[in-house]
Design an enzyme around this catalytic site. Sequence first.
Site, PDB file in Angstrom:
ATOM      1  N   CYS A 120     -10.356   1.692  16.214  1.00  0.00           N
ATOM      2  CA  CYS A 120      -8.886   1.777  16.174  1.00  0.00           C
ATOM      3  C   CYS A 120      -8.343   2.992  16.937  1.00  0.00           C
ATOM      4  CB  CYS A 120      -8.398   1.788  14.737  1.00  0.00           C
ATOM      5  SG  CYS A 120      -8.922   0.340  13.820  1.00  0.00           S
ATOM      6  N   HIS A 148      -1.322   4.703  15.156  1.00  0.00           N
ATOM      7  CA  HIS A 148      -2.104   3.498  14.862  1.00  0.00           C
ATOM      8  C   HIS A 148      -1.555   2.861  13.585  1.00  0.00           C
ATOM      9  CE1 HIS A 148      -5.156   0.659  14.076  1.00  0.00           C
ATOM     10  NE2 HIS A 148      -5.696   1.331  13.084  1.00  0.00           N
ATOM     11  N   ASN A 205      -2.893  -4.693  11.182  1.00  0.00           N
ATOM     12  CA  ASN A 205      -3.701  -3.720  11.927  1.00  0.00           C
ATOM     13  C   ASN A 205      -4.449  -4.468  13.036  1.00  0.00           C
ATOM     14  OD1 ASN A 205      -5.667  -1.956  12.854  1.00  0.00           O
ATOM     15  ND2 ASN A 205      -6.237  -1.197  10.828  1.00  0.00           N
TER      16      ASN A 205
HETATM   17  C1  LIG Z   1      -7.481  -1.126   1.465  1.00  0.00           C
HETATM   18  C2  LIG Z   1      -6.376  -0.509   0.661  1.00  0.00           C
HETATM   19  C3  LIG Z   1      -5.060  -1.216   0.964  1.00  0.00           C
HETATM   20  C4  LIG Z   1      -6.689  -0.712  -0.825  1.00  0.00           C
HETATM   21  O1  LIG Z   1      -5.694  -0.113  -1.595  1.00  0.00           O
HETATM   22  P1  LIG Z   1      -6.090   0.800  -2.825  1.00  0.00           P
HETATM   23  O2  LIG Z   1      -4.835   1.227  -3.450  1.00  0.00           O
HETATM   24  O3  LIG Z   1      -7.023   1.868  -2.321  1.00  0.00           O
HETATM   25  O4  LIG Z   1      -6.825  -0.245  -3.732  1.00  0.00           O
HETATM   26  P2  LIG Z   1      -8.314  -0.209  -4.330  1.00  0.00           P
HETATM   27  O5  LIG Z   1      -9.310  -0.399  -3.242  1.00  0.00           O
HETATM   28  O6  LIG Z   1      -8.456   0.986  -5.212  1.00  0.00           O
HETATM   29  O7  LIG Z   1      -8.285  -1.493  -5.211  1.00  0.00           O
HETATM   30  C5  LIG Z   1      -7.379  -1.564  -6.307  1.00  0.00           C
HETATM   31  C6  LIG Z   1      -7.549  -2.952  -6.920  1.00  0.00           C
HETATM   32  O8  LIG Z   1      -6.960  -3.917  -6.028  1.00  0.00           O
HETATM   33  C7  LIG Z   1      -7.901  -4.948  -5.784  1.00  0.00           C
HETATM   34  N1  LIG Z   1      -7.667  -5.520  -4.471  1.00  0.00           N
HETATM   35  C8  LIG Z   1      -8.241  -5.175  -3.291  1.00  0.00           C
HETATM   36  N2  LIG Z   1      -7.755  -5.947  -2.316  1.00  0.00           N
HETATM   37  C9  LIG Z   1      -6.854  -6.781  -2.880  1.00  0.00           C
HETATM   38  C10 LIG Z   1      -6.015  -7.796  -2.393  1.00  0.00           C
HETATM   39  N3  LIG Z   1      -5.982  -8.123  -1.087  1.00  0.00           N
HETATM   40  N4  LIG Z   1      -5.207  -8.444  -3.255  1.00  0.00           N
HETATM   41  C11 LIG Z   1      -5.202  -8.130  -4.571  1.00  0.00           C
HETATM   42  N5  LIG Z   1      -5.972  -7.177  -5.080  1.00  0.00           N
HETATM   43  C12 LIG Z   1      -6.780  -6.504  -4.255  1.00  0.00           C
HETATM   44  C13 LIG Z   1      -9.247  -4.288  -5.913  1.00  0.00           C
HETATM   45  O9  LIG Z   1     -10.237  -5.246  -6.188  1.00  0.00           O
HETATM   46  C14 LIG Z   1      -9.015  -3.363  -7.083  1.00  0.00           C
HETATM   47  O10 LIG Z   1      -9.101  -4.125  -8.268  1.00  0.00           O
HETATM   48  P3  LIG Z   1      -9.764  -3.503  -9.587  1.00  0.00           P
HETATM   49  O11 LIG Z   1      -8.923  -2.319  -9.942  1.00  0.00           O
HETATM   50  O12 LIG Z   1      -9.668  -4.630 -10.551  1.00  0.00           O
HETATM   51  O13 LIG Z   1     -11.150  -3.138  -9.174  1.00  0.00           O
HETATM   52  C15 LIG Z   1      -6.230   1.013   0.951  1.00  0.00           C
HETATM   53  O14 LIG Z   1      -7.339   1.711   0.420  1.00  0.00           O
HETATM   54  C16 LIG Z   1      -6.118   1.281   2.406  1.00  0.00           C
HETATM   55  O15 LIG Z   1      -5.219   0.826   3.065  1.00  0.00           O
HETATM   56  N6  LIG Z   1      -7.022   2.101   2.941  1.00  0.00           N
HETATM   57  C17 LIG Z   1      -7.034   2.400   4.346  1.00  0.00           C
HETATM   58  C18 LIG Z   1      -7.618   1.231   5.047  1.00  0.00           C
HETATM   59  C19 LIG Z   1      -7.317   1.243   6.517  1.00  0.00           C
HETATM   60  O16 LIG Z   1      -6.248   1.579   6.893  1.00  0.00           O
HETATM   61  N7  LIG Z   1      -8.298   0.843   7.295  1.00  0.00           N
HETATM   62  C20 LIG Z   1      -8.207   0.775   8.687  1.00  0.00           C
HETATM   63  C21 LIG Z   1      -8.247   2.137   9.262  1.00  0.00           C
HETATM   64  S1  LIG Z   1      -8.315   2.052  10.950  1.00  0.00           S
END
Ligand SMILES: CC(C)(COP(=O)(O)OP(=O)(O)OC[C@H]1O[C@@H](n2cnc3c(N)ncnc32)[C@H](O)[C@@H]1OP(=O)(O)O)[C@@H](O)C(=O)NCCC(=O)NCCS
Length: 324
Positions: free
Chosen positions: A118, A251, A281
């Site tokens: 990215c 990004h 993304n």
């Molecule tokens: C991926 C992201 C959105 C997840 O959000 P978060 O607040 O960290 O959520 P978590 O991973 O802690 O998960 C929280 C809960 O949501 C759930 N969950 C994950 N994806 C889900 C979805 N698409 N729909 C519903 N629930 C979801 C998880 O299973 C977890 O459930 P649990 O509490 O029962 O275990 C976030 O971490 C993020 O955006 N990170 C950066 C990723 C990124 O930008 N990557 C590219 C970089 S170039």
Amino acid sequence: MSYARIIGSGAYLPSRVVSNDELAAELATRQIETSDSWIVERTGIKQRHIAAPEEKTSLLATRAARAALDDAGVAADEIDLIIVATSTPDFVFPSTACLVQAGLGIKGGAAFDVQAVCSGFVYALATADAFIQAKRARVALVIGAEVFSSILDWNDRGTCVLFGDGAGAVVLKASDEPGIIGARLNADGSQMNILCAAGNVAHGKVVGDPFLRMDGQAVFKLAVTALTRSARDVCIEAGVALTDIDWLVPHQANVRILNFLSKRLGIPDEKVIITLDKHANTSAASVPLALDVARRDGRIKPGHLVLMQGVGGGFTWGSILARM
Ligand SMILES: CC(C)(COP(=O)(O)OP(=O)(O)OC[C@H]1O[C@@H](n2cnc3c(N)ncnc32)[C@H](O)[C@@H]1OP(=O)(O)O)[C@@H](O)C(=O)NCCC(=O)NCCS
């Protein structure tokens, strides 16, 4: 002194748009639960473009390149350097840049791919800038293009809702007027596991994992810290203040990352270009796609100072300061 100036931009997005509701309904058929409200609240994403099977990365890249050439008023045969940033190339080789060169009907100039996930577009732009400053190229096409849908595990709701396909391109030309005035690239390979697609093609089969895997929370934290420091460093190096920046084109990974970033940098939200809601993304394509949207809708104007930032797998990150 020779600067590299952005004199045109272009974009291409596959025609198929998949809304969060459509994606949630599709995942529900496999007992995977998600919702529009979860995706919007956690990421800011409302929809994504998904490529048709025949729409490979080089096709998206070539279409974005043509749009950028039209915008710049430059003929394809003036191009003496093509750099494509992608993590989803059509082939192991030849490079996607060579396929784009052939697609544009030109030959002879240098063409190669850059792999920084990215951060790829920012890495590619910094590379092309260095070529132009060193007078090793005069007119360059720099493209970010991805078909990330091809490396997503559609059974992993933690990643498959986040990404989309697309391509963005700019034409860079040597000029006495600035230009790109700052570039800063960084990487930390010790963080390779937090965002990776650790597979390869060998001995006639896929070896390893062909899908993108991510530790979302680790990526989130590192992204905010890395982008904040990078923005400050590139401004210090270029001798400009953060308050001089007219537009931040980051990004497009997660709107919450962007909110943290703009707050830490003291850049008002109105100066941050956001396309995440529509494009999701698109990895290396996200910065040039966002830049093109904001140039074409008139927000980014000639003379404006633009900070472009990439961050992603590797772990990699970087910043470019460009006077438009
Ligand atoms: C991926 C992201 C959105 C997840 O959000 P978060 O607040 O960290 O959520 P978590 O991973 O802690 O998960 C929280 C809960 O949501 C759930 N969950 C994950 N994806 C889900 C979805 N698409 N729909 C519903 N629930 C979801 C998880 O299973 C977890 O459930 P649990 O509490 O029962 O275990 C976030 O971490 C993020 O955006 N990170 C950066 C990723 C990124 O930008 N990557 C590219 C970089 S170039």
